[in-house]
Design a protein around this motif. Structure first.
Motif, PDB file in Angstrom:
ATOM      1  N   SER A  27       0.822  -1.199   0.000  1.00 28.97           N
ATOM      2  CA  SER A  27       0.000   0.000   0.000  1.00 28.97           C
ATOM      3  C   SER A  27       0.863   1.259   0.000  1.00 28.97           C
ATOM      4  CB  SER A  27      -0.918  -0.002   1.229  1.00 28.97           C
ATOM      5  OG  SER A  27      -1.836   1.046   1.170  1.00 28.97           O
ATOM      6  N   ARG A  83      -6.864   2.457   4.492  1.00 29.03           N
ATOM      7  CA  ARG A  83      -6.892   1.797   3.191  1.00 29.03           C
ATOM      8  C   ARG A  83      -6.886   0.272   3.335  1.00 29.03           C
ATOM      9  NH1 ARG A  83      -6.407   3.536  -1.659  1.00 29.03           N
ATOM     10  NH2 ARG A  83      -5.628   5.580  -1.120  1.00 29.03           N
ATOM     11  N   GLU A  84      -6.100  -0.233   4.280  1.00 25.98           N
ATOM     12  CA  GLU A  84      -5.921  -1.679   4.436  1.00 25.98           C
ATOM     13  C   GLU A  84      -6.801  -2.290   5.528  1.00 25.98           C
ATOM     14  OE1 GLU A  84      -4.214  -3.630   2.394  1.00 25.98           O
ATOM     15  OE2 GLU A  84      -3.734  -1.840   1.220  1.00 25.98           O
ATOM     16  N   ASP A  85      -7.565  -1.461   6.218  1.00 29.87           N
ATOM     17  CA  ASP A  85      -8.421  -1.918   7.325  1.00 29.87           C
ATOM     18  C   ASP A  85      -7.604  -2.680   8.382  1.00 29.87           C
ATOM     19  OD1 ASP A  85     -10.786  -2.129   8.747  1.00 29.87           O
ATOM     20  OD2 ASP A  85     -11.344  -4.020   7.781  1.00 29.87           O
ATOM     21  N   ALA A  94      -3.447   6.789   7.006  1.00 27.83           N
ATOM     22  CA  ALA A  94      -3.934   6.542   5.641  1.00 27.83           C
ATOM     23  C   ALA A  94      -3.789   5.073   5.267  1.00 27.83           C
ATOM     24  CB  ALA A  94      -3.173   7.423   4.651  1.00 27.83           C
ATOM     25  N   ILE A  95      -2.665   4.477   5.637  1.00 32.44           N
ATOM     26  CA  ILE A  95      -2.456   3.047   5.342  1.00 32.44           C
ATOM     27  C   ILE A  95      -3.459   2.214   6.124  1.00 32.44           C
ATOM     28  CG2 ILE A  95      -0.839   1.101   5.505  1.00 32.44           C
ATOM     29  CD1 ILE A  95       1.450   3.170   5.176  1.00 32.44           C
ATOM     30  N   TYR A 102       0.489   3.666  -3.271  1.00 31.64           N
ATOM     31  CA  TYR A 102      -0.289   4.900  -3.164  1.00 31.64           C
ATOM     32  C   TYR A 102       0.506   6.137  -2.737  1.00 31.64           C
ATOM     33  CZ  TYR A 102      -4.131   1.667  -3.680  1.00 31.64           C
ATOM     34  OH  TYR A 102      -4.968   0.699  -4.167  1.00 31.64           O
TER      35      TYR A 102
END
Length: 142
Positions: free
Chosen positions: A16, A34-36, A30-31, A20
């Motif tokens: 990720s 995005r990755e839950d 943010a990571i 991104y």
């Protein structure tokens, strides 16, 4: 053999970051979104990834994490090693493939060979390979 979520999350987070961030610092928040993945869990992983010289931290406004070196020079086995995940297939062997049993068992060579193949496979894949695969999947709508 089953790798823990520690190894899985570390590899996912690194993909990720590479996919991104576009070379700019990316926040763990943010990571995580995005990755839950739990932010506190990611913080623990990234401390280890930084110690392993996989990522560098950037302080200040707009700070976050960046890759410590080009993605094609970061191997999956290094990421897993950095978060202290073992790649040995059985619990009686250490990371170097030595058996902790007093007398080596008759199946030691099987487990040692399997461990070697696992490491060889994971060291043959780099972060750029995984990022390209992720881009291809994203482009195909999967």
């Amino acid at each position: 053999m089953r790798l823990s979520t520690k190894a899985q999350y570390a590899v996912r987070a690194m993909v990720s970051l590479n996919l991104y961030a576009d070379g700019a610092p990316m926040s763990l928040k943010a990571i995580a979104a995005r990755e839950d993945i739990s932010l506190t869990y990611l913080e623990q992983l990234f401390v280890k990834l930084r110690r392993g010289k996989i990522v560098d931290s950037v302080r200040g406004p707009g700070g976050g994490y960046v890759l410590a070196r080009p993605a094609d020079r970061i191997r999956v086995d290094e990421i897993i090693d950095s978060v202290e995940e073992t790649l040995v297939p059985v619990s009686c062997m250490d990371q170097d493939g030595r058996c902790s049993c007093v007398d080596q068992c008759v199946t030691h060579s099987v487990w040692q060979g399997l461990g070697g193949r696992i490491r060889q496979f994971l060291s043959s894949i780099n972060l750029e390979d995984l990022t390209k695969e992720a881009k291809a999947k994203a482009g195909s709508g999967v």
